[in-house]
Motif scaffolding. Structure first.
Motif, short mmCIF file in Angstrom:
data_model
loop_
_atom_site.label_atom_id
_atom_site.label_comp_id
_atom_site.label_asym_id
_atom_site.label_seq_id
_atom_site.Cartn_x
_atom_site.Cartn_y
_atom_site.Cartn_z
N VAL A 134 -28.50 -26.76 38.20
CA VAL A 134 -29.43 -27.79 37.74
C VAL A 134 -30.25 -28.23 38.94
O VAL A 134 -29.70 -28.55 40.00
CB VAL A 134 -28.66 -28.98 37.13
CG1 VAL A 134 -29.62 -30.08 36.72
CG2 VAL A 134 -27.83 -28.51 35.94
N VAL A 135 -31.57 -28.21 38.78
CA VAL A 135 -32.47 -28.52 39.90
C VAL A 135 -33.50 -29.56 39.45
O VAL A 135 -33.86 -29.64 38.28
CB VAL A 135 -33.17 -27.26 40.43
CG1 VAL A 135 -32.15 -26.24 40.93
CG2 VAL A 135 -34.07 -26.61 39.39
N ASN A 136 -33.97 -30.33 40.42
CA ASN A 136 -34.96 -31.36 40.12
C ASN A 136 -36.38 -30.82 40.06
O ASN A 136 -37.20 -31.36 39.33
CB ASN A 136 -34.88 -32.48 41.16
CG ASN A 136 -33.63 -33.30 40.96
OD1 ASN A 136 -33.37 -33.79 39.87
ND2 ASN A 136 -32.83 -33.43 42.01
N ASP A 137 -36.67 -29.78 40.80
CA ASP A 137 -38.02 -29.23 40.86
C ASP A 137 -37.93 -27.71 40.80
O ASP A 137 -37.61 -27.05 41.78
CB ASP A 137 -38.70 -29.69 42.16
CG ASP A 137 -40.14 -29.24 42.28
OD1 ASP A 137 -40.50 -28.18 41.74
OD2 ASP A 137 -40.91 -29.95 42.95
N ILE A 138 -38.19 -27.17 39.63
CA ILE A 138 -38.07 -25.72 39.40
C ILE A 138 -38.91 -24.92 40.40
O ILE A 138 -38.44 -23.96 40.98
CB ILE A 138 -38.47 -25.35 37.95
CG1 ILE A 138 -37.35 -25.71 36.99
CG2 ILE A 138 -38.80 -23.89 37.81
CD1 ILE A 138 -36.18 -24.74 36.95
N SER A 139 -40.15 -25.31 40.59
CA SER A 139 -41.04 -24.56 41.49
C SER A 139 -40.51 -24.54 42.91
O SER A 139 -40.48 -23.50 43.56
CB SER A 139 -42.45 -25.15 41.48
OG SER A 139 -43.03 -25.00 40.22
N VAL A 175 -37.53 -13.11 40.58
CA VAL A 175 -37.53 -13.76 39.27
C VAL A 175 -37.47 -12.68 38.19
O VAL A 175 -38.28 -11.77 38.17
CB VAL A 175 -38.79 -14.63 39.08
CG1 VAL A 175 -38.86 -15.18 37.66
CG2 VAL A 175 -38.82 -15.75 40.11
N ILE A 176 -36.49 -12.81 37.31
CA ILE A 176 -36.34 -11.90 36.18
C ILE A 176 -36.99 -12.50 34.94
O ILE A 176 -37.63 -11.82 34.15
CB ILE A 176 -34.85 -11.61 35.90
CG1 ILE A 176 -34.21 -10.88 37.08
CG2 ILE A 176 -34.68 -10.81 34.62
CD1 ILE A 176 -32.71 -10.74 36.97
N PHE A 177 -36.83 -13.82 34.78
CA PHE A 177 -37.29 -14.52 33.58
C PHE A 177 -37.67 -15.93 33.98
O PHE A 177 -36.93 -16.59 34.70
CB PHE A 177 -36.15 -14.52 32.55
CG PHE A 177 -36.49 -15.13 31.23
CD1 PHE A 177 -37.26 -14.44 30.31
CD2 PHE A 177 -36.03 -16.39 30.90
CE1 PHE A 177 -37.56 -15.00 29.08
CE2 PHE A 177 -36.33 -16.97 29.68
CZ PHE A 177 -37.09 -16.26 28.77
N ASP A 178 -38.80 -16.40 33.52
CA ASP A 178 -39.26 -17.74 33.87
C ASP A 178 -39.89 -18.35 32.62
O ASP A 178 -40.98 -17.95 32.21
CB ASP A 178 -40.29 -17.66 35.01
CG ASP A 178 -40.72 -19.02 35.53
OD1 ASP A 178 -40.47 -20.04 34.86
OD2 ASP A 178 -41.32 -19.05 36.61
N PHE A 179 -39.18 -19.29 31.98
CA PHE A 179 -39.70 -19.85 30.74
C PHE A 179 -39.20 -21.28 30.54
O PHE A 179 -37.99 -21.53 30.55
CB PHE A 179 -39.28 -18.99 29.55
CG PHE A 179 -39.80 -19.47 28.23
CD1 PHE A 179 -41.14 -19.36 27.92
CD2 PHE A 179 -38.95 -20.06 27.32
CE1 PHE A 179 -41.63 -19.83 26.71
CE2 PHE A 179 -39.42 -20.53 26.11
CZ PHE A 179 -40.77 -20.41 25.79
N HIS A 180 -40.10 -22.18 30.36
CA HIS A 180 -39.85 -23.55 29.91
C HIS A 180 -38.65 -24.21 30.61
O HIS A 180 -37.66 -24.55 29.98
CB HIS A 180 -39.64 -23.56 28.39
CG HIS A 180 -39.55 -24.94 27.82
ND1 HIS A 180 -40.59 -25.85 27.88
CD2 HIS A 180 -38.54 -25.57 27.18
CE1 HIS A 180 -40.21 -26.97 27.30
NE2 HIS A 180 -38.97 -26.83 26.87
N GLY A 181 -38.73 -24.39 31.92
CA GLY A 181 -37.70 -25.11 32.64
C GLY A 181 -36.46 -24.32 32.97
O GLY A 181 -35.44 -24.88 33.38
N SER A 227 -34.12 -26.89 34.91
CA SER A 227 -34.61 -28.22 35.26
C SER A 227 -33.62 -29.29 34.80
O SER A 227 -32.98 -29.16 33.75
CB SER A 227 -35.98 -28.48 34.64
OG SER A 227 -35.85 -28.74 33.26
N TYR A 228 -33.51 -30.31 35.61
CA TYR A 228 -32.62 -31.42 35.29
C TYR A 228 -32.95 -32.01 33.93
O TYR A 228 -32.05 -32.28 33.12
CB TYR A 228 -32.74 -32.50 36.38
CG TYR A 228 -31.98 -33.76 36.07
CD1 TYR A 228 -30.60 -33.81 36.26
CD2 TYR A 228 -32.64 -34.87 35.56
CE1 TYR A 228 -29.90 -34.97 35.96
CE2 TYR A 228 -31.94 -36.02 35.26
CZ TYR A 228 -30.57 -36.08 35.46
OH TYR A 228 -29.88 -37.21 35.15
N GLU A 229 -34.22 -32.21 33.64
CA GLU A 229 -34.64 -32.83 32.38
C GLU A 229 -34.22 -32.00 31.17
O GLU A 229 -33.71 -32.53 30.18
CB GLU A 229 -36.14 -33.09 32.37
CG GLU A 229 -36.58 -34.18 33.34
CD GLU A 229 -35.89 -35.52 33.10
OE1 GLU A 229 -35.71 -35.93 31.93
OE2 GLU A 229 -35.52 -36.17 34.10
#
Length: 154
Positions: free
Chosen positions: A9-14, A28-34, A46-48
């Motif tokens: 769990v991370v606060n800032d994905i980027s 990166v293998i997959f990057d989608f919606h947090g 993402s934490y949220e």
């Protein structure tokens, strides 16, 4: 049952994605919606998004826990140390040699997860042998069977 991934769990994905790509060389293998899936089976979420999935509020969640770590191995620990220094990564401890001869370093990712990186055992064996250790002395130092050392392909 089959183990699939480790989710962090991370606060800032980027910021986290950049850290794991730049410092550890993961892709990166997959990057989608947090949610970002990286090579080595690591998933950044993402934490949220995570908070919503577990149906908890901020005051019910405790994130800091130093009782676990991600472990990686490298053939070039000295290059990694340079990378960590240049990026001003906060270390848990500096590079040190363990009793079995492996050099390791531990550091924090941007969210405080602990990462340990050690030399591959092949690299340790090669270094000890190049210092004049016999196969038996190398095996004894590394706490592995002599046959393990003899069967390493250099």
């Amino acid at each position: 049952m089959k183990y699939k991934n480790t989710l962090l769990v991370v606060n800032d994905i980027s910021r986290s994605k950049n850290f794991y790509r730049r410092i550890l060389g993961l892709k990166v293998i997959f990057d989608f919606h947090g949610r970002v899936t990286l090579t080595s089976g690591i998933v950044l979420q993402s934490y949220e998004l995570w908070k919503d999935l577990i149906h908890r509020s901020d005051d019910e969640i405790v994130l800091e826990n130093y009782a676990s770590e991600l472990y990686f191995e490298t053939d070039d620990i000295d290059e990694l140390i340079c990378t960590l220094d240049k990026a001003n990564v906060t270390l848990v401890h500096p590079l040190k040699e363990q009793t079995w001869g492996q050099r390791t370093v531990r550091f924090y990712d941007p969210d405080g997860h602990i990462i340990e990186v050690g030399e591959t055992l092949k690299k340790v064996a090669k270094r000890l042998l190049s210092q004049g250790f016999s196969y038996e002395e190398t095996a004894n130092q590394m706490q592995v069977p002599v046959d393990y050392i003899k069967n390493i392909k250099f």
